[in-house]
Design a protein around this motif. Structure first.
Motif, PDB file in Angstrom:
ATOM      1  N   THR A 188     -75.117  34.619 -79.922  1.00  0.00           N
ATOM      2  CA  THR A 188     -74.486  35.937 -79.764  1.00  0.00           C
ATOM      3  C   THR A 188     -74.108  36.525 -81.120  1.00  0.00           C
ATOM      4  O   THR A 188     -74.414  37.690 -81.421  1.00  0.00           O
ATOM      5  CB  THR A 188     -73.238  35.815 -78.875  1.00  0.00           C
ATOM      6  OG1 THR A 188     -73.614  35.297 -77.595  1.00  0.00           O
ATOM      7  CG2 THR A 188     -72.569  37.177 -78.704  1.00  0.00           C
ATOM      8  N   LEU A 189     -73.423  35.738 -81.944  1.00  0.00           N
ATOM      9  CA  LEU A 189     -73.016  36.230 -83.260  1.00  0.00           C
ATOM     10  C   LEU A 189     -74.231  36.466 -84.150  1.00  0.00           C
ATOM     11  O   LEU A 189     -74.245  37.422 -84.941  1.00  0.00           O
ATOM     12  CB  LEU A 189     -72.068  35.226 -83.917  1.00  0.00           C
ATOM     13  CG  LEU A 189     -71.497  35.625 -85.282  1.00  0.00           C
ATOM     14  CD1 LEU A 189     -70.736  36.940 -85.186  1.00  0.00           C
ATOM     15  CD2 LEU A 189     -70.597  34.526 -85.837  1.00  0.00           C
ATOM     16  N   PHE A 190     -75.244  35.620 -84.030  1.00  0.00           N
ATOM     17  CA  PHE A 190     -76.448  35.789 -84.844  1.00  0.00           C
ATOM     18  C   PHE A 190     -77.141  37.118 -84.516  1.00  0.00           C
ATOM     19  O   PHE A 190     -77.563  37.855 -85.422  1.00  0.00           O
ATOM     20  CB  PHE A 190     -77.397  34.619 -84.595  1.00  0.00           C
ATOM     21  CG  PHE A 190     -78.602  34.606 -85.505  1.00  0.00           C
ATOM     22  CD1 PHE A 190     -78.476  34.267 -86.841  1.00  0.00           C
ATOM     23  CD2 PHE A 190     -79.854  34.944 -85.024  1.00  0.00           C
ATOM     24  CE1 PHE A 190     -79.578  34.246 -87.674  1.00  0.00           C
ATOM     25  CE2 PHE A 190     -80.963  34.933 -85.845  1.00  0.00           C
ATOM     26  CZ  PHE A 190     -80.827  34.584 -87.181  1.00  0.00           C
ATOM     27  N   GLU A 191     -77.244  37.431 -83.247  1.00  0.00           N
ATOM     28  CA  GLU A 191     -77.866  38.707 -82.867  1.00  0.00           C
ATOM     29  C   GLU A 191     -77.005  39.887 -83.314  1.00  0.00           C
ATOM     30  O   GLU A 191     -77.547  40.928 -83.726  1.00  0.00           O
ATOM     31  CB  GLU A 191     -78.085  38.735 -81.355  1.00  0.00           C
ATOM     32  CG  GLU A 191     -79.138  37.735 -80.881  1.00  0.00           C
ATOM     33  CD  GLU A 191     -79.316  37.747 -79.375  1.00  0.00           C
ATOM     34  OE1 GLU A 191     -78.514  38.431 -78.696  1.00  0.00           O
ATOM     35  OE2 GLU A 191     -80.247  37.092 -78.878  1.00  0.00           O
ATOM     36  N   GLN A 192     -75.669  39.722 -83.257  1.00  0.00           N
ATOM     37  CA  GLN A 192     -74.793  40.791 -83.737  1.00  0.00           C
ATOM     38  C   GLN A 192     -74.971  41.007 -85.235  1.00  0.00           C
ATOM     39  O   GLN A 192     -75.083  42.154 -85.696  1.00  0.00           O
ATOM     40  CB  GLN A 192     -73.340  40.433 -83.426  1.00  0.00           C
ATOM     41  CG  GLN A 192     -72.324  41.442 -83.955  1.00  0.00           C
ATOM     42  CD  GLN A 192     -70.891  40.990 -83.715  1.00  0.00           C
ATOM     43  OE1 GLN A 192     -70.624  40.179 -82.837  1.00  0.00           O
ATOM     44  NE2 GLN A 192     -69.975  41.506 -84.516  1.00  0.00           N
ATOM     45  N   ARG A 193     -74.991  39.924 -86.009  1.00  0.00           N
ATOM     46  CA  ARG A 193     -75.199  40.041 -87.450  1.00  0.00           C
ATOM     47  C   ARG A 193     -76.576  40.628 -87.760  1.00  0.00           C
ATOM     48  O   ARG A 193     -76.738  41.368 -88.738  1.00  0.00           O
ATOM     49  CB  ARG A 193     -75.054  38.670 -88.114  1.00  0.00           C
ATOM     50  CG  ARG A 193     -73.648  38.106 -88.074  1.00  0.00           C
ATOM     51  CD  ARG A 193     -72.744  38.862 -89.045  1.00  0.00           C
ATOM     52  NE  ARG A 193     -71.432  38.263 -89.107  1.00  0.00           N
ATOM     53  CZ  ARG A 193     -70.387  38.625 -88.389  1.00  0.00           C
ATOM     54  NH1 ARG A 193     -70.512  39.639 -87.529  1.00  0.00           N
ATOM     55  NH2 ARG A 193     -69.223  38.019 -88.507  1.00  0.00           N
ATOM     56  N   THR A 194     -77.547  40.307 -86.930  1.00  0.00           N
ATOM     57  CA  THR A 194     -78.885  40.872 -87.138  1.00  0.00           C
ATOM     58  C   THR A 194     -78.871  42.379 -86.940  1.00  0.00           C
ATOM     59  O   THR A 194     -79.456  43.133 -87.725  1.00  0.00           O
ATOM     60  CB  THR A 194     -79.896  40.217 -86.178  1.00  0.00           C
ATOM     61  OG1 THR A 194     -79.888  38.796 -86.376  1.00  0.00           O
ATOM     62  CG2 THR A 194     -81.298  40.740 -86.426  1.00  0.00           C
ATOM     63  N   ARG A 195     -78.183  42.835 -85.883  1.00  0.00           N
ATOM     64  CA  ARG A 195     -78.083  44.289 -85.655  1.00  0.00           C
ATOM     65  C   ARG A 195     -77.372  44.964 -86.823  1.00  0.00           C
ATOM     66  O   ARG A 195     -77.788  46.041 -87.272  1.00  0.00           O
ATOM     67  CB  ARG A 195     -77.330  44.557 -84.343  1.00  0.00           C
ATOM     68  CG  ARG A 195     -78.137  44.252 -83.093  1.00  0.00           C
ATOM     69  CD  ARG A 195     -77.451  44.812 -81.859  1.00  0.00           C
ATOM     70  NE  ARG A 195     -76.183  44.147 -81.603  1.00  0.00           N
ATOM     71  CZ  ARG A 195     -76.057  43.058 -80.846  1.00  0.00           C
ATOM     72  NH1 ARG A 195     -77.116  42.514 -80.290  1.00  0.00           N
ATOM     73  NH2 ARG A 195     -74.872  42.513 -80.650  1.00  0.00           N
ATOM     74  N   GLU A 196     -76.284  44.364 -87.294  1.00  0.00           N
ATOM     75  CA  GLU A 196     -75.566  44.952 -88.427  1.00  0.00           C
ATOM     76  C   GLU A 196     -76.435  44.985 -89.679  1.00  0.00           C
ATOM     77  O   GLU A 196     -76.399  45.952 -90.447  1.00  0.00           O
ATOM     78  CB  GLU A 196     -74.297  44.142 -88.686  1.00  0.00           C
ATOM     79  CG  GLU A 196     -73.270  44.223 -87.563  1.00  0.00           C
ATOM     80  CD  GLU A 196     -72.123  43.245 -87.752  1.00  0.00           C
ATOM     81  OE1 GLU A 196     -72.188  42.451 -88.721  1.00  0.00           O
ATOM     82  OE2 GLU A 196     -71.180  43.258 -86.944  1.00  0.00           O
ATOM     83  N   ALA A 197     -77.206  43.931 -89.900  1.00  0.00           N
ATOM     84  CA  ALA A 197     -78.082  43.887 -91.081  1.00  0.00           C
ATOM     85  C   ALA A 197     -79.181  44.930 -90.981  1.00  0.00           C
ATOM     86  O   ALA A 197     -79.585  45.522 -91.990  1.00  0.00           O
ATOM     87  CB  ALA A 197     -78.672  42.490 -91.236  1.00  0.00           C
ATOM     88  N   LEU A 198     -79.672  45.180 -89.776  1.00  0.00           N
ATOM     89  CA  LEU A 198     -80.712  46.193 -89.609  1.00  0.00           C
ATOM     90  C   LEU A 198     -80.183  47.589 -89.901  1.00  0.00           C
ATOM     91  O   LEU A 198     -80.920  48.454 -90.380  1.00  0.00           O
ATOM     92  CB  LEU A 198     -81.283  46.129 -88.185  1.00  0.00           C
ATOM     93  CG  LEU A 198     -82.161  44.914 -87.877  1.00  0.00           C
ATOM     94  CD1 LEU A 198     -82.594  44.927 -86.418  1.00  0.00           C
ATOM     95  CD2 LEU A 198     -83.384  44.896 -88.785  1.00  0.00           C
ATOM     96  N   VAL A 199     -78.904  47.818 -89.621  1.00  0.00           N
ATOM     97  CA  VAL A 199     -78.297  49.100 -89.981  1.00  0.00           C
ATOM     98  C   VAL A 199     -78.288  49.258 -91.499  1.00  0.00           C
ATOM     99  O   VAL A 199     -78.570  50.340 -92.034  1.00  0.00           O
ATOM    100  CB  VAL A 199     -76.863  49.193 -89.411  1.00  0.00           C
ATOM    101  CG1 VAL A 199     -76.170  50.439 -89.927  1.00  0.00           C
ATOM    102  CG2 VAL A 199     -76.905  49.193 -87.888  1.00  0.00           C
ATOM    103  N   ALA A 200     -77.975  48.174 -92.214  1.00  0.00           N
ATOM    104  CA  ALA A 200     -77.973  48.233 -93.678  1.00  0.00           C
ATOM    105  C   ALA A 200     -79.384  48.448 -94.220  1.00  0.00           C
ATOM    106  O   ALA A 200     -79.564  49.065 -95.275  1.00  0.00           O
ATOM    107  CB  ALA A 200     -77.378  46.945 -94.255  1.00  0.00           C
ATOM    108  N   VAL A 201     -80.379  47.944 -93.510  1.00  0.00           N
ATOM    109  CA  VAL A 201     -81.771  48.104 -93.953  1.00  0.00           C
ATOM    110  C   VAL A 201     -82.161  49.570 -93.966  1.00  0.00           C
ATOM    111  O   VAL A 201     -82.975  50.007 -94.787  1.00  0.00           O
ATOM    112  CB  VAL A 201     -82.704  47.278 -93.056  1.00  0.00           C
ATOM    113  CG1 VAL A 201     -84.167  47.634 -93.309  1.00  0.00           C
ATOM    114  CG2 VAL A 201     -82.496  45.799 -93.315  1.00  0.00           C
ATOM    115  N   ASP A 202     -81.569  50.362 -93.064  1.00  0.00           N
ATOM    116  CA  ASP A 202     -81.880  51.793 -93.045  1.00  0.00           C
ATOM    117  C   ASP A 202     -81.510  52.458 -94.362  1.00  0.00           C
ATOM    118  O   ASP A 202     -82.030  53.520 -94.701  1.00  0.00           O
ATOM    119  CB  ASP A 202     -81.116  52.471 -91.897  1.00  0.00           C
ATOM    120  CG  ASP A 202     -81.657  52.025 -90.538  1.00  0.00           C
ATOM    121  OD1 ASP A 202     -82.804  51.546 -90.509  1.00  0.00           O
ATOM    122  OD2 ASP A 202     -80.929  52.135 -89.537  1.00  0.00           O
ATOM    123  N   GLY A 203     -80.615  51.839 -95.118  1.00  0.00           N
ATOM    124  CA  GLY A 203     -80.234  52.394 -96.412  1.00  0.00           C
ATOM    125  C   GLY A 203     -81.166  51.993 -97.534  1.00  0.00           C
ATOM    126  O   GLY A 203     -80.896  52.302 -98.683  1.00  0.00           O
TER     127      GLY A 203
END
Length: 789
Positions: free
Chosen positions: A373-388
């Motif tokens: 669960t936390l891994f998928e959450q961190r992945t979503r957050e990291a993908l938001v940073a990738v947009d930058g």
């Protein structure tokens, strides 16, 4: 106590604030106070010095304190709010200097001037000093916004209480001690007001200190509160309690004393700059109203004692009732305070439990790594940073053959192994990377800011760390891992990124395990083809599209049949003939190898039983059936073999189960299954020996009866000496271990002759016969049965 220990002691309980030591500025302030006291004592009965000299220490001390406050405001490490407070205090000192200068000027001009007489500019300076001071303190963010209004109301009520109490006492003292001032009562009002404002300022300092504002040092605040109290109380009450002659003022002593406290506070703040202030425990109630009531009750008893017995009795009763009410209220407030403390403690404990529950909900209990669960959450957050514009790589790690460790050594050893692997993964990644246990023996890595080429360096470190033996509950285990890596792309989703890494991981397993594979588009094509072929494999099994063929195993040198090896064939209606090397791996990955293997076993046994009934001693002596590693790990496989033997009536001792050395190299349940088959009477053959995890130790642990030497060692046996050496070594090993050796892939008469000379007595290959259909085998057996003996 050692000198160095004394040098690091601090005021209060703060261990990180340098101990206060005399500085030139503090020494000057103390000297000014001493000079003021000396001058006052010299002139108390007779003016022996010029009047202006009595005011010089006060003006000099105030200037020194103002300069100390101004320097403190620019001390490194102070926040903006704290610096603003000390600038305001410097302004207060400037105003006091102006007021003191006005008093000195008036005294010099009019030696008969009384202490309480100020002209308007001087009174304004003193009043502005107090107002600026209060304004600076009241602007401090002592409370959260929702509590600020209530705090302000309590402060205003306490200030009003102080003012009324001071007014009552001042009126009484003026009337009782200095009756001569009654005729000049209005002139005393400014003095009483300044004294009240000064004590209110002292109250404000104490309030701020107790509230624990983080920027201003709380000991410095208490020193400032003492300064305000000394200045207000001493300067206001001194002329009421001591009859001094005109031209001499108590302010000449109390202003230097006040500003000495200010200088001490400024020096303390400079030393404490940048040191975090400890959380101060606040009292649940204010003592100001009770002190005021007690003081007023004392005054009431004093007045009542001189007014007669009746009035004193009533006053005493009122005081006792007041004392009881106060005691009852204070007791209730303390009880409420204790209850609030227990509530606070419970809330702290509940918050700690909540933090623990949150941690447990997001972390794996065994390894304390992040969970899925936390891994998928961190992945979503990291993908938001990738947009930058950043990049990201994700890896999935699966331990190879971990199930065998659990089955062979137990789950406790498996858990200990997982804990060590988790520690090594943590040590191999960077601080900002995320390591997670996704379930079982599968781990995930989130590598922000790394392209796939850079991420492979991390994977190499992980692979290297896993090469070291893992000590788990007394066992030294070797661990390998298959790793799949996927790099982010525009508009990537967490689920798709995980799927690509998972696809790459299974590709790594198919390519031999113990390695890593980076995702590319070809894996998708291979997966799609495998999925399509897997579906068609399922339909072929349901439709009976598979057939069996049998390749004879012969004796040397005569080439007489001794047994048959069962082989499977699939003729696809559209694709034509599909080799076992293509569809068997797919069947293993999809799990279809289990029903397919059961069909092969039962069909072969039924066919062999039929030949036994038809040809008797002329039938092949044994029938060999290939069994995959997946089948050996299936619970109850030995029982299925026993049931197939019983259903077909075939002799177990004539069944040969052929397995690859890779299938049983790691031991575990596969080796246990072979042991169970041996108890049934079934013989075991190690197929393709020498091409997998070749180990002589395997020949001691695996209950093998037959060793089938791989075709690769037979191909060049007639032309190169290396193959002959290896073939010779193998026949010597089998003879020494009392195993039957069978040479596979014999295609020429020269190879057959050489093998016979080396000591081989059994072989199979195209030189003797290609795989035959059941009908062809039947025909061969029929023809052999009619030949003359």
């Amino acid at each position: 106590m050692r000198q160095e220990d004394r040098a690091t002691m601090t005021i209060g309980d703060e261990r990180h604030v340098e101990r206060l030591r005399p500085t030139p500025m503090l020494i000057t302030a103390v000297a000014g106070l001493a000079a003021a006291i000396v001058l006052f004592a010299v002139n108390v009965t007779e003016q022996r010095t010029q009047v202006v000299w009595g005011w010089m220490p006060a003006m000099a001390g105030t200037a020194i304190a103002g300069w100390a406050c101004w320097r403190t405001a620019f001390t490194p490490g102070l926040d903006k709010v704290t610096a603003r407070v000390w600038r305001s205090l410097a302004i207060v000192c400037v105003l006091i200097v102006l007021g003191t200068t006005g008093d000195a000027r008036l005294t010099v001009a009019n030696p008969a001037r009384l202490d309480q007489e100020h002209d308007l500019p001087t009174a304004i300076c003193y009043a502005l000093a107090v107002v600026v001071l209060l304004w600076a303190l009241l602007r401090l963010p002592m409370h959260k916004r929702e509590h600020r209004d209530r705090a302000m109301v309590r402060f205003v009520l306490d200030a009003a209480t102080v003012s009324i109490t001071i007014g009552i006492f001042s009126w009484f003292l003026v009337n009782q001690v200095h009756d001569t001032w009654n005729s000049n009562g209005p002139a005393i009002v400014p003095m009483i007001m300044l004294m009240a404002l000064g004590l209110i300022a002292s109250l404000a300092f104490v309030k701020v200190a107790i509230s624990g504002f983080g920027g201003v040092d709380h000991i410095a605040l208490r020193l400032l509160a003492a300064a305000a109290a000394v200045g207000a109380g001493g300067g206001g009450l001194f002329p009421l309690l001591l009859d001094v002659r005109p031209g001499l003022s108590g302010s000449q002593m109390f202003i230097p004393a006040t500003l000495l406290f200010v200088a001490l506070a400024a020096d303390r703040q400079r030393r404490a700059a940048g040191v975090p202030q400890p959380e101060r425990r606040r009292r649940s109630y204010s003592i100001v109203p009770y002190v005021a009531v007690a003081a007023t009750d004392g005054l009431l008893l004093t007045i009542g004692h001189g007014a007669g017995r009746e009035i004193f009795t009533v006053a005493l009763g009122a005081v006792l009732l007041t004392a009881l009410v106060v005691f009852r209220q204070v007791n209730a407030l303390r009880e409420n305070g204790r209850l609030l403390q227990r509530v606070d403690a419970n809330l702290v404990q509940l918050n700690a439990y909540q933090d623990q529950l949150t941690h447990r909900a997001n972390h794996d209990d065994l390894t304390d790594l992040a969970n899925r669960t936390l891994f998928e959450q961190r992945t979503r957050e990291a993908l938001v940073a990738v947009d930058g514009g950043d990049t990201l790589s994700l890896a999935l790690i699966d331990l190879d053959d971990f199930k065998a460790i659990n089955d062979r050594l137990g789950h406790a050893v498996g858990d200990a192994l997982l804990v060590v692997v988790a520690e090594r993964l943590r040590a191999a990644v960077r601080d900002g990377d995320v390591v997670a246990r996704l379930g079982g023996d599968e781990f995930g890595l989130l590598l922000p800011g790394l392209h796939s080429e850079e991420a492979t360096e991390v994977l190499d470190r992980i692979a290297e760390s896993l090469t070291r033996p893992v000590h788990a509950l007394g066992y030294d285990l070797l661990v390998k891992a298959s790793i799949g890596l996927a790099e982010v792309w525009p508009d990537a989703s967490p689920q798709e990124l995980l799927r690509r890494a998972d696809l790459a991981m299974y590709a790594a397993k198919e390519r031999g395990k113990g390695r890593h594979t980076v995702y590319d588009a070809r894996l998708e094509q291979d997966q799609a083809a495998d999925a399509q072929l897997g579906a068609e494999l399922r339909r072929a099994l349901d439709n009976g599209d598979f057939t069996l063929v049998y390749q004879p195993i012969v004796s040397l040198p005569d080439g007489k049949w001794t047994s048959l090896e069962t082989l499977i064939r699939w003729k696809h209606p559209d694709r034509g003939f599909i080799g076992p090397d293509i569809f068997i791996p797919i069947a293993e990955r999809t799990g279809l190898i289990v029903p397919l293997g059961d069909w092969i076993l039962r069909t072969a046994l039924a066919q062999a039983a039929e030949w036994q009934d038809r040809f008797g001693a002329g039938a092949p002596g044994e029938i060999g059936v290939n069994v995959s590693a997946r089948q050996l790990r299936e619970p109850g496989f030995a029982a299925d073999v026993r049931a197939a033997l019983a259903d077909t009536g075939f002799d177990p001792e004539k069944l040969v189960v052929e397995v690859t050395e890779t299938a049983v190299f790691d031991g575990g349940i596969a080796l246990d299954t072979l042991q169970n088959l041996v108890t049934l009477g079934v013989r075991i053959a190690l197929d393709d020996f020498g091409t997998g995890h070749s180990s002589l130790g395997l020949l001691r642990t695996c209950p093998a009866d037959i060793l089938k030497v791989d075709k690769s060692f037979v191909d060049g046996i007639g032309g190169r000496s290396e193959e002959a050496v290896i073939a010779t070594a193998m026949i010597q090993i089998t003879n020494g271990l009392h195993l039957q050796a069978i040479a596979e892939g014999v295609e020429t008469a020269e190879q057959a002759d050489t093998l016979f000379r080396l000591g081989y007595r059994y072989a199979q290959g195209y030189h003797f016969s290609r795989p035959l259909s059941p009908e062809q085998v039947h025909a061969q057996l029929e023809a052999a049965s009619v030949l003359p003996v």
